[in-house]
Motif scaffolding. Structure first.
Motif, PDB file in Angstrom:
ATOM      1  N   UNK A   2       0.829  -1.188   0.000  1.00 45.31           N
ATOM      2  CA  UNK A   2       0.000   0.000   0.000  1.00 45.31           C
ATOM      3  C   UNK A   2       0.871   1.247   0.000  1.00 45.31           C
ATOM      4  N   UNK A   3       0.671   2.079  -1.009  1.00 45.29           N
ATOM      5  CA  UNK A   3       1.363   3.367  -1.096  1.00 45.29           C
ATOM      6  C   UNK A   3       0.365   4.430  -1.525  1.00 45.29           C
ATOM      7  N   UNK A   4       0.597   5.632  -1.060  1.00 48.83           N
ATOM      8  CA  UNK A   4      -0.194   6.781  -1.486  1.00 48.83           C
ATOM      9  C   UNK A   4       0.779   7.862  -1.917  1.00 48.83           C
ATOM     10  N   UNK A   5       0.527   8.417  -3.083  1.00 48.05           N
ATOM     11  CA  UNK A   5       1.326   9.533  -3.579  1.00 48.05           C
ATOM     12  C   UNK A   5       0.491  10.801  -3.495  1.00 48.05           C
ATOM     13  N   UNK A   6       1.095  11.865  -3.003  1.00 47.84           N
ATOM     14  CA  UNK A   6       0.497  13.198  -3.035  1.00 47.84           C
ATOM     15  C   UNK A   6       1.421  14.049  -3.899  1.00 47.84           C
ATOM     16  N   UNK A   7       1.097  15.305  -4.130  1.00 45.81           N
ATOM     17  CA  UNK A   7       1.995  16.109  -4.965  1.00 45.81           C
ATOM     18  C   UNK A   7       3.446  16.159  -4.466  1.00 45.81           C
ATOM     19  N   UNK A   8       3.642  16.102  -3.141  1.00 52.41           N
ATOM     20  CA  UNK A   8       5.009  16.246  -2.622  1.00 52.41           C
ATOM     21  C   UNK A   8       5.496  15.068  -1.800  1.00 52.41           C
ATOM     22  N   UNK A   9       4.626  14.098  -1.527  1.00 55.17           N
ATOM     23  CA  UNK A   9       4.946  13.066  -0.542  1.00 55.17           C
ATOM     24  C   UNK A   9       4.646  11.657  -1.060  1.00 55.17           C
ATOM     25  N   UNK A  10       5.369  10.696  -0.484  1.00 58.48           N
ATOM     26  CA  UNK A  10       5.068   9.285  -0.642  1.00 58.48           C
ATOM     27  C   UNK A  10       4.750   8.737   0.739  1.00 58.48           C
ATOM     28  N   UNK A  11       3.581   8.147   0.879  1.00 53.23           N
ATOM     29  CA  UNK A  11       3.183   7.471   2.117  1.00 53.23           C
ATOM     30  C   UNK A  11       3.300   5.985   1.835  1.00 53.23           C
ATOM     31  N   UNK A  12       4.077   5.289   2.635  1.00 57.21           N
ATOM     32  CA  UNK A  12       4.400   3.897   2.350  1.00 57.21           C
ATOM     33  C   UNK A  12       4.546   3.111   3.640  1.00 57.21           C
ATOM     34  N   UNK A 110       2.122  17.865   6.956  1.00 59.46           N
ATOM     35  CA  UNK A 110       1.233  17.074   7.814  1.00 59.46           C
ATOM     36  C   UNK A 110      -0.200  17.125   7.292  1.00 59.46           C
ATOM     37  N   UNK A 111      -0.664  18.298   6.900  1.00 55.02           N
ATOM     38  CA  UNK A 111      -2.029  18.423   6.364  1.00 55.02           C
ATOM     39  C   UNK A 111      -2.177  17.662   5.052  1.00 55.02           C
ATOM     40  N   UNK A 112      -1.172  17.744   4.195  1.00 56.29           N
ATOM     41  CA  UNK A 112      -1.208  17.050   2.909  1.00 56.29           C
ATOM     42  C   UNK A 112      -1.273  15.533   3.112  1.00 56.29           C
ATOM     43  N   UNK A 113      -0.426  15.032   3.994  1.00 54.88           N
ATOM     44  CA  UNK A 113      -0.409  13.593   4.266  1.00 54.88           C
ATOM     45  C   UNK A 113      -1.693  13.147   4.948  1.00 54.88           C
TER      46      UNK A 113
END
Length: 177
Positions: A2-12, A110-113
């Motif tokens: 499971x990974x999530x990409x945002x404009x500036x971040x990778x959540x993994x 933090x808000x973006x994630x």
């Protein structure tokens, strides 16, 4: 995986080499001021935390994501979902939380994630409701909860440390991606 990409971040999910970087974050008194009893955590305790977070992924199908900057691959902290077992009165709710290194504060990470995790919780994992448990007085975290569309729902007291907490909540009917 499971990974999530945002404009500036990778959540993994977590890697073994994340322990050192997360331990540095957990060793910062400024970061830990609003966490638990405010004590910093050593590398062994950080490793145990990460192991528990990974177990929660396996057991619940969600957990705390390692958050890294897309440009550099630098680990900046975590954001994710957990079952707040320390506060049985909120059961069966799932809580969203975040913790970033202080050098990354004030940049909207933090808000973006957290926004990405909230969307993941409500649309991908099918949760009807998400809460955030914030130590009363932590204005930065209160601000993030407001940005997520969460509203204060109740006040309570931490059962071990005896300080005031505010429970914020949002449900699927209130959520707008």
């Amino acid at each position: 995986m499971t990974e999530i990409h945002t404009p500036r971040l990778l959540l993994r999910r977590w890697h073994d080499d994340d322990i050192t970087f997360m331990a540095d974050i957990n060793a910062d008194p400024q970061v830990m001021r609003w966490v638990g009893d405010g004590s910093t955590l050593d590398p062994d305790t950080t490793a145990e935390e990460i192991e528990r977070w990974e177990e929660e992924w396996d057991e619940e199908g969600f957990g705390l994501f390692a958050v890294e900057l897309l440009g550099s691959g630098e680990l900046i902290g975590f954001t994710g979902l957990s079952v707040p077992e320390f506060l049985p009165e909120v059961a069966p709710d799932v809580a969203i939380s975040w913790r970033l290194g202080s050098q990354f504060w004030g940049q909207g990470y933090a808000s973006e994630a957290a926004q990405a995790v909230l969307e993941f919780a409500l649309t991908d994992r099918g949760l009807d409701r998400v809460i955030s448990i914030i130590r009363t007085g932590d204005e930065a975290s209160e601000n993030i909860a407001r940005k997520l569309g969460m509203a204060p729902e109740r006040e309570t007291v931490h059962p071990v440390h005896d300080f005031p907490l505010t429970v914020h909540a949002i449900d699927l009917t209130e959520y707008q991606a």
